[in-house]
Design a protein around this motif. Structure first.
Motif, PDB file in Angstrom:
ATOM      1  N   LEU A 109       7.243 -10.934  -2.440  1.00  0.00           N
ATOM      2  CA  LEU A 109       5.944 -11.572  -2.252  1.00  0.00           C
ATOM      3  C   LEU A 109       5.415 -11.289  -0.842  1.00  0.00           C
ATOM      4  N   ARG A 110       4.130 -11.035  -0.740  1.00  0.00           N
ATOM      5  CA  ARG A 110       3.507 -10.764   0.561  1.00  0.00           C
ATOM      6  C   ARG A 110       3.573 -12.001   1.466  1.00  0.00           C
ATOM      7  N   HIS A 111       3.865 -11.758   2.751  1.00  0.00           N
ATOM      8  CA  HIS A 111       3.949 -12.862   3.704  1.00  0.00           C
ATOM      9  C   HIS A 111       3.735 -12.349   5.127  1.00  0.00           C
ATOM     10  N   ARG A 112       3.717 -13.275   6.086  1.00  0.00           N
ATOM     11  CA  ARG A 112       3.440 -12.954   7.485  1.00  0.00           C
ATOM     12  C   ARG A 112       4.731 -12.924   8.314  1.00  0.00           C
ATOM     13  N   ILE A 113       4.752 -11.978   9.269  1.00  0.00           N
ATOM     14  CA  ILE A 113       5.855 -11.838  10.223  1.00  0.00           C
ATOM     15  C   ILE A 113       5.233 -11.717  11.612  1.00  0.00           C
TER      16      ILE A 113
ATOM     17  N   GLY B  31      11.241 -11.740  17.035  1.00  0.00           N
ATOM     18  CA  GLY B  31      10.565 -11.571  15.758  1.00  0.00           C
ATOM     19  C   GLY B  31      11.030 -12.583  14.738  1.00  0.00           C
ATOM     20  N   GLY B  32      10.158 -12.838  13.758  1.00  0.00           N
ATOM     21  CA  GLY B  32      10.558 -13.752  12.702  1.00  0.00           C
ATOM     22  C   GLY B  32       9.422 -14.093  11.753  1.00  0.00           C
TER      23      GLY B  32
ATOM     24  N   TRP C  16      -0.352  -4.088   8.022  1.00  0.00           N
ATOM     25  CA  TRP C  16       0.576  -4.217   6.903  1.00  0.00           C
ATOM     26  C   TRP C  16       1.742  -3.263   7.085  1.00  0.00           C
ATOM     27  N   PHE C  17       2.911  -3.723   6.682  1.00  0.00           N
ATOM     28  CA  PHE C  17       4.142  -2.927   6.702  1.00  0.00           C
ATOM     29  C   PHE C  17       4.765  -3.073   5.320  1.00  0.00           C
ATOM     30  N   GLU C  18       5.208  -1.962   4.753  1.00  0.00           N
ATOM     31  CA  GLU C  18       5.831  -2.020   3.428  1.00  0.00           C
ATOM     32  C   GLU C  18       7.195  -1.348   3.468  1.00  0.00           C
ATOM     33  N   ILE C  19       8.161  -2.011   2.855  1.00  0.00           N
ATOM     34  CA  ILE C  19       9.501  -1.457   2.726  1.00  0.00           C
ATOM     35  C   ILE C  19      10.062  -1.865   1.366  1.00  0.00           C
ATOM     36  N   ASN C  20      10.495  -0.892   0.609  1.00  0.00           N
ATOM     37  CA  ASN C  20      11.091  -1.135  -0.719  1.00  0.00           C
ATOM     38  C   ASN C  20      10.216  -2.012  -1.606  1.00  0.00           C
ATOM     39  N   GLY C  21       8.902  -1.800  -1.562  1.00  0.00           N
ATOM     40  CA  GLY C  21       7.984  -2.550  -2.415  1.00  0.00           C
ATOM     41  C   GLY C  21       7.606  -3.920  -1.892  1.00  0.00           C
TER      42      GLY C  21
ATOM     43  N   LYS D 155       4.537  -6.881   4.094  1.00  0.00           N
ATOM     44  CA  LYS D 155       4.510  -7.938   5.099  1.00  0.00           C
ATOM     45  C   LYS D 155       3.338  -7.663   6.029  1.00  0.00           C
ATOM     46  N   LEU D 156       2.625  -8.709   6.414  1.00  0.00           N
ATOM     47  CA  LEU D 156       1.557  -8.573   7.385  1.00  0.00           C
ATOM     48  C   LEU D 156       2.153  -8.898   8.751  1.00  0.00           C
ATOM     49  N   LEU D 157       2.280  -7.857   9.592  1.00  0.00           N
ATOM     50  CA  LEU D 157       2.888  -8.017  10.910  1.00  0.00           C
ATOM     51  C   LEU D 157       1.832  -8.366  11.942  1.00  0.00           C
ATOM     52  N   PHE D 158       2.127  -9.368  12.749  1.00  0.00           N
ATOM     53  CA  PHE D 158       1.304  -9.735  13.893  1.00  0.00           C
ATOM     54  C   PHE D 158       2.139  -9.443  15.129  1.00  0.00           C
ATOM     55  N   VAL D 159       1.671  -8.490  15.947  1.00  0.00           N
ATOM     56  CA  VAL D 159       2.430  -8.033  17.103  1.00  0.00           C
ATOM     57  C   VAL D 159       1.754  -8.549  18.365  1.00  0.00           C
TER      58      VAL D 159
END
Length: 165
Positions: free
Chosen positions: A32-36, A68-69, A102-107, A110-114
């Motif tokens: 499921l899509r989520h924020r990091i 990170g988290g 957005w970052f995607e790994i193995n389907g 995640k929406l990354l906030f840096v």
């Protein structure tokens, strides 16, 4: 996190709108899509990279961003960044958003906030999460073997490199 150690996370759509809340285990199981959040601490052209504890379930012993988290349900990304800093390195500070993407790994998307922050050692590391901090140049980070680097650190460094060219 709640007392039961279950972390609840907002599941989001492609426009970053909250859809519903799920526990972290379901978020990963169901992709499921989520924020990091990630916080980059830099000094003299080097980034403070954490080497993750061997106790971590994902990428143990690997290099990662300074901090990170996950963003907890109902939490702002700024508050999550400050909380993660306090949890992982024992300090908190004002954070400044560098970019989000957005970052995607193995389907799993995640929406990354840096973010960046001005925080200097000494750090009070959470030994459950962080083994040590090493200051590395961006070239040194790029040369870390794939099996020793958190995929999000590699991605973030590539994005920073794109943005600076």
């Amino acid at each position: 996190m709640s007392k039961s150690n279950t972390q609840f996370i907002d599941v989001i759509d492609e426009e970053n709108n909250n859809l519903f809340v799920a526990d972290r285990e379901d978020v990963y199981k169901k992709k499921l899509r989520h924020r990091i959040v990630h916080v980059l601490l830099e000094t003299e052209g080097k980034m403070a990279c954490q080497v993750r504890s061997d106790k971590m379930s994902f990428c143990p012993g690997c290099y990662s961003t300074s901090v990170g988290g996950h963003v907890d349900s109902g939490e702002t990304v700024e508050a999550a960044a400050r909380r993660e800093m306090k949890e992982e390195i024992g300090k908190s500070a004002i954070v400044e958003l560098i970019f989000s993407t957005w970052f995607e790994i193995n389907g799993l998307r995640k929406l990354l906030f840096v973010f960046s922050a001005d925080v200097k050692p000494p750090f009070n590391l959470s030994k459950d999460e962080v083994d040590r901090i090493e200051y590395l140049t961006y070239d040194e980070i790029k040369n870390i073997p794939k099996n020793k680097i958190h995929p999000e650190l590699k991605f973030i460094v590539e994005k920073l490199n794109e943005n600076n060219n």
